[in-house]
Design a protein around this motif. Structure first.
Motif, PDB file in Angstrom:
ATOM      1  N   THR A   8      34.782  -2.419 113.060  1.00 15.36           N
ATOM      2  CA  THR A   8      34.246  -3.419 112.125  1.00 15.36           C
ATOM      3  C   THR A   8      33.151  -2.850 111.226  1.00 15.36           C
ATOM      4  O   THR A   8      33.201  -3.010 110.009  1.00 15.36           O
ATOM      5  N   ASP A   9      32.158  -2.205 111.805  1.00 14.58           N
ATOM      6  CA  ASP A   9      31.011  -1.731 111.008  1.00 14.58           C
ATOM      7  C   ASP A   9      31.266  -0.365 110.365  1.00 14.58           C
ATOM      8  O   ASP A   9      30.634  -0.024 109.366  1.00 14.58           O
ATOM      9  N   GLY A  10      32.191   0.386 110.917  1.00 15.18           N
ATOM     10  CA  GLY A  10      32.465   1.711 110.363  1.00 15.18           C
ATOM     11  C   GLY A  10      33.685   1.737 109.472  1.00 15.18           C
ATOM     12  O   GLY A  10      33.597   1.918 108.258  1.00 15.18           O
ATOM     13  N   LEU A  11      34.832   1.518 110.087  1.00 14.90           N
ATOM     14  CA  LEU A  11      36.110   1.663 109.385  1.00 14.90           C
ATOM     15  C   LEU A  11      36.308   0.585 108.314  1.00 14.90           C
ATOM     16  O   LEU A  11      36.517   0.900 107.142  1.00 14.90           O
ATOM     17  N   LEU A  12      36.254  -0.692 108.713  1.00  8.59           N
ATOM     18  CA  LEU A  12      36.486  -1.775 107.746  1.00  8.59           C
ATOM     19  C   LEU A  12      35.386  -1.840 106.685  1.00  8.59           C
ATOM     20  O   LEU A  12      35.670  -2.080 105.508  1.00  8.59           O
ATOM     21  N   ALA A  13      34.147  -1.625 107.078  1.00  5.85           N
ATOM     22  CA  ALA A  13      33.044  -1.655 106.103  1.00  5.85           C
ATOM     23  C   ALA A  13      33.192  -0.501 105.101  1.00  5.85           C
ATOM     24  O   ALA A  13      32.954  -0.668 103.889  1.00  5.85           O
ATOM     25  N   GLY A  14      33.585   0.660 105.595  1.00  8.87           N
ATOM     26  CA  GLY A  14      33.769   1.819 104.705  1.00  8.87           C
ATOM     27  C   GLY A  14      34.927   1.621 103.744  1.00  8.87           C
ATOM     28  O   GLY A  14      34.810   1.870 102.532  1.00  8.87           O
ATOM     29  N   ILE A  15      36.059   1.173 104.271  1.00 12.95           N
ATOM     30  CA  ILE A  15      37.231   0.934 103.414  1.00 12.95           C
ATOM     31  C   ILE A  15      36.938  -0.187 102.427  1.00 12.95           C
ATOM     32  O   ILE A  15      37.254  -0.091 101.239  1.00 12.95           O
ATOM     33  N   GLY A  16      36.320  -1.249 102.900  1.00  6.91           N
ATOM     34  CA  GLY A  16      35.977  -2.372 102.014  1.00  6.91           C
ATOM     35  C   GLY A  16      35.008  -1.965 100.929  1.00  6.91           C
ATOM     36  O   GLY A  16      35.110  -2.410  99.782  1.00  6.91           O
ATOM     37  N   GLY A  17      34.043  -1.090 101.267  1.00  5.08           N
ATOM     38  CA  GLY A  17      33.079  -0.607 100.278  1.00  5.08           C
ATOM     39  C   GLY A  17      33.732   0.213  99.170  1.00  5.08           C
ATOM     40  O   GLY A  17      33.246   0.255  98.045  1.00  5.08           O
ATOM     41  N   VAL A  18      34.825   0.875  99.482  1.00  7.35           N
ATOM     42  CA  VAL A  18      35.540   1.666  98.471  1.00  7.35           C
ATOM     43  C   VAL A  18      36.518   0.793  97.690  1.00  7.35           C
ATOM     44  O   VAL A  18      36.575   0.831  96.462  1.00  7.35           O
ATOM     45  N   VAL A  19      37.291  -0.032  98.403  1.00  4.03           N
ATOM     46  CA  VAL A  19      38.332  -0.846  97.764  1.00  4.03           C
ATOM     47  C   VAL A  19      37.729  -1.882  96.821  1.00  4.03           C
ATOM     48  O   VAL A  19      38.345  -2.253  95.826  1.00  4.03           O
ATOM     49  N   VAL A  20      36.509  -2.316  97.098  1.00  2.00           N
ATOM     50  CA  VAL A  20      35.892  -3.339  96.263  1.00  2.00           C
ATOM     51  C   VAL A  20      35.672  -2.844  94.822  1.00  2.00           C
ATOM     52  O   VAL A  20      35.595  -3.641  93.900  1.00  2.00           O
ATOM     53  N   PHE A  21      35.626  -1.529  94.618  1.00  6.15           N
ATOM     54  CA  PHE A  21      35.414  -0.986  93.263  1.00  6.15           C
ATOM     55  C   PHE A  21      36.721  -0.711  92.510  1.00  6.15           C
ATOM     56  O   PHE A  21      36.686  -0.330  91.344  1.00  6.15           O
ATOM     57  N   VAL A  22      37.848  -0.889  93.146  1.00  9.94           N
ATOM     58  CA  VAL A  22      39.141  -0.630  92.503  1.00  9.94           C
ATOM     59  C   VAL A  22      39.335  -1.497  91.245  1.00  9.94           C
ATOM     60  O   VAL A  22      39.791  -0.980  90.214  1.00  9.94           O
ATOM     61  N   PRO A  23      38.996  -2.792  91.240  1.00 10.90           N
ATOM     62  CA  PRO A  23      39.167  -3.572  90.005  1.00 10.90           C
ATOM     63  C   PRO A  23      38.350  -3.030  88.828  1.00 10.90           C
ATOM     64  O   PRO A  23      38.836  -2.982  87.693  1.00 10.90           O
ATOM     65  N   GLN A  24      37.123  -2.583  89.081  1.00 10.56           N
ATOM     66  CA  GLN A  24      36.306  -2.016  88.000  1.00 10.56           C
ATOM     67  C   GLN A  24      36.951  -0.746  87.446  1.00 10.56           C
ATOM     68  O   GLN A  24      37.034  -0.553  86.234  1.00 10.56           O
ATOM     69  N   ILE A  25      37.400   0.105  88.341  1.00  6.56           N
ATOM     70  CA  ILE A  25      38.012   1.367  87.914  1.00  6.56           C
ATOM     71  C   ILE A  25      39.305   1.094  87.149  1.00  6.56           C
ATOM     72  O   ILE A  25      39.568   1.717  86.108  1.00  6.56           O
ATOM     73  N   ALA A  26      40.092   0.152  87.632  1.00  7.54           N
ATOM     74  CA  ALA A  26      41.359  -0.177  86.958  1.00  7.54           C
ATOM     75  C   ALA A  26      41.101  -0.725  85.557  1.00  7.54           C
ATOM     76  O   ALA A  26      41.777  -0.329  84.592  1.00  7.54           O
ATOM     77  N   LEU A  27      40.138  -1.621  85.431  1.00  9.33           N
ATOM     78  CA  LEU A  27      39.818  -2.164  84.103  1.00  9.33           C
ATOM     79  C   LEU A  27      39.269  -1.086  83.179  1.00  9.33           C
ATOM     80  O   LEU A  27      39.609  -1.031  81.992  1.00  9.33           O
ATOM     81  N   LEU A  28      38.410  -0.222  83.701  1.00  2.00           N
ATOM     82  CA  LEU A  28      37.855   0.855  82.881  1.00  2.00           C
ATOM     83  C   LEU A  28      38.954   1.770  82.363  1.00  2.00           C
ATOM     84  O   LEU A  28      38.990   2.106  81.177  1.00  2.00           O
ATOM     85  N   PHE A  29      39.893   2.142  83.233  1.00  2.00           N
ATOM     86  CA  PHE A  29      41.000   2.999  82.807  1.00  2.00           C
ATOM     87  C   PHE A  29      41.907   2.270  81.811  1.00  2.00           C
ATOM     88  O   PHE A  29      42.433   2.893  80.886  1.00  2.00           O
TER      89      PHE A  29
END
Length: 182
Positions: free
Chosen positions: A151-172
């Motif tokens: 919960t605090d390591g794996l999901l938090a880490g993946i969630g912290g990265v995936v949450v920026f995908v919409p910004q990156i997609a819009l920027l591209f």
């Protein structure tokens, strides 16, 4: 004069093309396939009509270039004759020494503002889903190192990265739109 030379070369060498005959008269020294008798005949014809091959060729070249220049003047549109189109007017603004940079910085500012404001909704959605998943896993698994790791390591880490995908997609998407528009 060159017509007379061509006509006589045609008749005496039995050539059926007047252009070829005049080429024989002007290039006699370079035509190795002619016999010495044929070359002598051409020299006599040139002398008879006071035909100077060099003068003829230079005059013909000047006439050809004059004809080319006339044709080009009818085909090429110079800057003075070019009508001002909408693209030309836009280019004057976008390619201006100062105004062009101002427009470019304005476009970049709008792009980044759009990226942060438009991407906020999908980012919140992703964050809420990862938080819900995290809470669900904490409620299902017993407390301990494995639960904290997931919960605090794996999901938090993946969630912290995936949450920026919409910004990156819009920027591209905006960058590719800028690239395609020139």
């Amino acid at each position: 004069m060159s017509n007379k030379v061509a006509y006589e070369v045609e008749e005496r060498l039995e050539i059926s093309n007047s252009y070829l005959a005049i080429q024989y008269a002007t290039q006699v020294d370079k035509l190795n396939f002619l016999s010495s008798a044929q070359k002598k005949t051409i020299y006599e014809i040139n002398k008879k009509y006071d035909f100077d091959p060099d003068t003829f060729q230079s005059t013909e070249t000047i006439k050809r270039y004059a004809d080319i220049a006339e044709t080009l003047s009818q085909c090429v549109i110079t800057k003075e004759n070019r009508p001002e189109t909408l693209t030309t007017k836009i280019d004057k603004i976008l390619l201006h020494k100062v105004g062009g940079y101002a427009v470019f910085l304005g476009i970049l500012f709008l792009i980044f503002q759009s990226v942060f404001s438009l991407a906020q909704y999908p980012m919140d959605f992703i964050d809420q889903n990862f938080t819900s998943l995290n809470n669900f896993i904490k409620s299902v698994l017993p407390e301990g190192l494995l639960s904290n790791l997931i919960t605090d390591g794996l999901l938090a880490g993946i969630g912290g990265v995936v949450v920026f995908v919409p910004q990156i997609a819009l920027l591209f998407a905006f960058i590719s739109l800028l690239e395609e528009s020139g």
